[in-house]
Design a protein around this motif. Sequence first.
Motif, PDB file in Angstrom:
ATOM      1  N   LYS A 101      -5.312  -3.629   6.384  1.00 30.15           N
ATOM      2  CA  LYS A 101      -4.226  -2.671   6.655  1.00 30.15           C
ATOM      3  C   LYS A 101      -2.956  -3.081   5.901  1.00 30.15           C
ATOM      4  CE  LYS A 101      -6.945  -0.969   9.902  1.00 30.15           C
ATOM      5  NZ  LYS A 101      -7.758   0.214   9.645  1.00 30.15           N
ATOM      6  N   ARG A 118      -6.904   1.530  -2.194  1.00 26.90           N
ATOM      7  CA  ARG A 118      -5.452   1.764  -2.199  1.00 26.90           C
ATOM      8  C   ARG A 118      -4.722   0.439  -2.108  1.00 26.90           C
ATOM      9  NH1 ARG A 118      -4.778   6.684  -4.265  1.00 26.90           N
ATOM     10  NH2 ARG A 118      -5.545   8.382  -2.935  1.00 26.90           N
ATOM     11  N   SER A 119      -4.053   0.089  -3.184  1.00 34.89           N
ATOM     12  CA  SER A 119      -3.253  -1.135  -3.205  1.00 34.89           C
ATOM     13  C   SER A 119      -2.289  -1.041  -4.378  1.00 34.89           C
ATOM     14  CB  SER A 119      -4.162  -2.353  -3.378  1.00 34.89           C
ATOM     15  OG  SER A 119      -3.410  -3.478  -3.760  1.00 34.89           O
ATOM     16  N   ARG A 120      -1.073  -1.511  -4.140  1.00 37.10           N
ATOM     17  CA  ARG A 120      -0.086  -1.519  -5.227  1.00 37.10           C
ATOM     18  C   ARG A 120      -0.587  -2.390  -6.386  1.00 37.10           C
ATOM     19  NH1 ARG A 120       5.515  -3.991  -6.126  1.00 37.10           N
ATOM     20  NH2 ARG A 120       5.028  -5.472  -4.496  1.00 37.10           N
ATOM     21  N   MET A 150      -7.281  15.572  -2.497  1.00 39.28           N
ATOM     22  CA  MET A 150      -8.690  15.650  -2.119  1.00 39.28           C
ATOM     23  C   MET A 150      -9.256  16.995  -2.578  1.00 39.28           C
ATOM     24  SD  MET A 150      -9.068  12.740  -0.675  1.00 39.28           S
ATOM     25  CE  MET A 150     -10.571  12.626   0.282  1.00 39.28           C
ATOM     26  N   ASN A 191     -15.395   7.406   3.997  1.00 33.96           N
ATOM     27  CA  ASN A 191     -15.001   7.683   5.394  1.00 33.96           C
ATOM     28  C   ASN A 191     -14.158   6.554   5.980  1.00 33.96           C
ATOM     29  OD1 ASN A 191     -16.156  10.171   5.414  1.00 33.96           O
ATOM     30  ND2 ASN A 191     -17.972   9.590   6.583  1.00 33.96           N
ATOM     31  N   GLY A 192     -13.208   6.086   5.189  1.00 39.62           N
ATOM     32  CA  GLY A 192     -12.269   5.067   5.662  1.00 39.62           C
ATOM     33  C   GLY A 192     -12.823   3.662   5.702  1.00 39.62           C
ATOM     34  N   LEU A 193     -14.038   3.464   5.213  1.00 36.62           N
ATOM     35  CA  LEU A 193     -14.641   2.124   5.223  1.00 36.62           C
ATOM     36  C   LEU A 193     -14.948   1.704   3.788  1.00 36.62           C
ATOM     37  CD1 LEU A 193     -17.166   2.611   8.173  1.00 36.62           C
ATOM     38  CD2 LEU A 193     -14.942   1.472   8.269  1.00 36.62           C
ATOM     39  N   GLU A 236     -12.564   7.967  -1.331  1.00 40.67           N
ATOM     40  CA  GLU A 236     -11.240   7.666  -1.897  1.00 40.67           C
ATOM     41  C   GLU A 236     -11.295   6.365  -2.695  1.00 40.67           C
ATOM     42  OE1 GLU A 236      -7.877   8.429   1.052  1.00 40.67           O
ATOM     43  OE2 GLU A 236      -9.633   8.461   2.352  1.00 40.67           O
ATOM     44  N   ARG A 264       0.854  -1.201   0.000  1.00 43.05           N
ATOM     45  CA  ARG A 264       0.000   0.000   0.000  1.00 43.05           C
ATOM     46  C   ARG A 264       0.877   1.232   0.000  1.00 43.05           C
ATOM     47  NH1 ARG A 264      -4.713  -0.624   3.489  1.00 43.05           N
ATOM     48  NH2 ARG A 264      -5.486  -1.532   1.580  1.00 43.05           N
ATOM     49  N   PRO A 265       1.392   1.614  -1.184  1.00 39.76           N
ATOM     50  CA  PRO A 265       2.320   2.755  -1.228  1.00 39.76           C
ATOM     51  C   PRO A 265       1.636   4.088  -0.920  1.00 39.76           C
ATOM     52  CG  PRO A 265       1.967   1.823  -3.436  1.00 39.76           C
ATOM     53  CD  PRO A 265       1.234   0.947  -2.487  1.00 39.76           C
ATOM     54  N   VAL A 266       0.338   4.207  -1.247  1.00 46.62           N
ATOM     55  CA  VAL A 266      -0.392   5.452  -0.941  1.00 46.62           C
ATOM     56  C   VAL A 266      -1.395   5.140   0.165  1.00 46.62           C
ATOM     57  CG1 VAL A 266      -1.839   7.294  -1.867  1.00 46.62           C
ATOM     58  CG2 VAL A 266      -0.198   6.142  -3.363  1.00 46.62           C
ATOM     59  N   ARG A 267      -1.296   5.862   1.242  1.00 47.19           N
ATOM     60  CA  ARG A 267      -2.206   5.607   2.379  1.00 47.19           C
ATOM     61  C   ARG A 267      -3.516   6.364   2.183  1.00 47.19           C
ATOM     62  NH1 ARG A 267       0.572   3.270   6.608  1.00 47.19           N
ATOM     63  NH2 ARG A 267      -1.149   3.720   8.012  1.00 47.19           N
ATOM     64  N   TYR A 268      -4.523   5.941   2.925  1.00 47.66           N
ATOM     65  CA  TYR A 268      -5.808   6.644   2.872  1.00 47.66           C
ATOM     66  C   TYR A 268      -5.699   7.961   3.631  1.00 47.66           C
ATOM     67  CZ  TYR A 268      -7.881   2.296   1.195  1.00 47.66           C
ATOM     68  OH  TYR A 268      -8.178   1.182   0.460  1.00 47.66           O
ATOM     69  N   VAL A 269      -6.423   8.964   3.152  1.00 46.10           N
ATOM     70  CA  VAL A 269      -6.490  10.243   3.866  1.00 46.10           C
ATOM     71  C   VAL A 269      -7.316  10.051   5.139  1.00 46.10           C
ATOM     72  CG1 VAL A 269      -7.378  12.615   3.727  1.00 46.10           C
ATOM     73  CG2 VAL A 269      -6.239  11.585   1.741  1.00 46.10           C
ATOM     74  N   TYR A 270      -8.419   9.301   4.994  1.00 48.42           N
ATOM     75  CA  TYR A 270      -9.330   9.045   6.125  1.00 48.42           C
ATOM     76  C   TYR A 270      -9.259   7.558   6.439  1.00 48.42           C
ATOM     77  CZ  TYR A 270     -13.676   9.626   8.872  1.00 48.42           C
ATOM     78  OH  TYR A 270     -14.609   9.687   9.884  1.00 48.42           O
ATOM     79  N   GLU A 271      -8.793   7.219   7.610  1.00 53.17           N
ATOM     80  CA  GLU A 271      -8.667   5.799   7.964  1.00 53.17           C
ATOM     81  C   GLU A 271      -9.642   5.442   9.077  1.00 53.17           C
ATOM     82  OE1 GLU A 271      -5.199   3.633   7.843  1.00 53.17           O
ATOM     83  OE2 GLU A 271      -3.971   5.182   6.917  1.00 53.17           O
ATOM     84  N   ASP A 272     -10.201   4.285   8.998  1.00 51.57           N
ATOM     85  CA  ASP A 272     -11.108   3.812  10.049  1.00 51.57           C
ATOM     86  C   ASP A 272     -10.932   2.303  10.197  1.00 51.57           C
ATOM     87  OD1 ASP A 272     -12.963   3.874  12.029  1.00 51.57           O
ATOM     88  OD2 ASP A 272     -14.648   4.487  10.783  1.00 51.57           O
ATOM     89  N   TYR A 282     -15.615  11.600   3.186  1.00 48.04           N
ATOM     90  CA  TYR A 282     -14.365  11.431   2.445  1.00 48.04           C
ATOM     91  C   TYR A 282     -14.511  10.240   1.509  1.00 48.04           C
ATOM     92  CZ  TYR A 282     -12.075  14.842   5.403  1.00 48.04           C
ATOM     93  OH  TYR A 282     -11.738  16.015   6.024  1.00 48.04           O
TER      94      TYR A 282
END
Lengths: 236, 250
Positions: free
Chosen positions: B170, B103-105, B19, B71-73, B100, A89-97, B98
């Motif tokens: 994660k 996110r994964s290589r 963003m 929202n991160g979910l 997005e 995961r080279p780019v992280r999330y801006v909003y993490e939960d 939010y």
Amino acid sequence: MNSLLWPVRSTLASKYVMAVTGAGLMGFVIVHMLGNLQIFLGRQALNDYAHHLEEVPTLLWIARAGLLTIFIVHIVFGLRLWTLSRRARPVRYVYEDTVQASWASRHMLLTGLVILAFVIYHLLHFTFGLTDPKDYKYALDRYAVPMDPALHPELDVAEMVVRGFEKPLVSIAYVVAMIVLGLHLWHGAGSWLQSLGLKNKRTMLLIDGLGAAVAVLIVIGNCAIPLAILAGWRPS
Amino acid sequence: MNLTLHVWRQQGPHEPGGMVQYQARDIFPDMSFLEMLDVVNQGLTEKGEEPIAFDSDCREGICGSCDLMINGLAHGPEDGVATCQTYMRNFKDGDAIYVEPWRSRAFPLVKDLVVDRSAFDRIIQAGGFVSTNTGGAQDGNCLPVAKPDAEKAMDAAECIGCGACVAACKNGSAVLFTGAKVSHLALLPQGDPERSRRVRRMVEQMDAEGFGNCTNYYECEAACPKEISVEFIAKMNREYLAAVVSGKGE
């Protein structure tokens, strides 16, 4: 795939290595704790136990070498898997939960590194006697068995433990380290069975519950000694 | 209801992204999340701005295209549904949301919220199939399947390959997807002859794609719109170990 490199190349195989070494280390922690708890049976019980452990130095050093190997393999594979995951995961999330991943499961590297630091200190403290040389077992008077004065006096390991834990800072450091170990095991004590594919829907809750119970018992058992000594208790 | 959206905008895979804030006005609570984005895009188009790129197809929770981190979910706050079936009643008037991309290589970004999930296709191509002889179809009763096995296989087969497991993990691991596909076929007699080769190839392909490893967080299970159980990860771990130890399927 080359069978020698298989555990390194395959992430699943690396997880098997983590599981088996982790289980081995957990087994050692349990045996180590049960051995140390003998201090509550009296000074002689712990000294006899320590004496028996060192009776055959060759076996002792083989066991130590094996344990060290397992420990190093667990750390190296853990660090490697962590690196692979960071790369994934080279780019992280801006909003993490997070929904259901426990704090313990998300911080295995952190708790693992704290345990590594503690193990180094623990070895310097009680095994090599470098942090408190005047309270090291070889610097103390030998323990003569009261019931049988004819026996060769033993090293007074119990006295070394008492003197070690009489110091509040040392005791607190041990207690904190044991809580961190408990957090590591809160996740790890059940997780290794999932990595080896030994869980299913029916056993999942039971295994996770038992893992957590093992973690709690290890924390209680290991903290009991420094806390009791700090509170003024002394082995008879 | 009126909402403030923070949306990841990125022109292309090699362009810088960030963003960008938008206002979503007059949104009905019974709109799906995608319909809300349609409304926002309509407004952007009318203003002459480029609409937000996002994937969607069936809009009924079975194709796995609508992949948004909300929202991160993964797929938003509602359990057991994809983004297309996440409704705006899950949010309150005035909320900031939010949005997005996954996110994964292994899922390279294409544009804005769209990612390329071909890595999953390559894992399936590596072994997620059964080989059968052509010709007349075999009588179904020739292959009896115990009901618990059939049900479990169907539980695993529910996976729609959306990638929420990877997005939520994660570590960016794809073991829930791969485990579901491996288990689904390994549980049935049709998949049995190739089970060792299948698990070896699919796991090796999963590693080759650059997914992370599993640390048994189980976030994947919580994010899965089809609520695939992590017991299928354990099954894959078991299948892979058995294949390697037995030397089968090389």
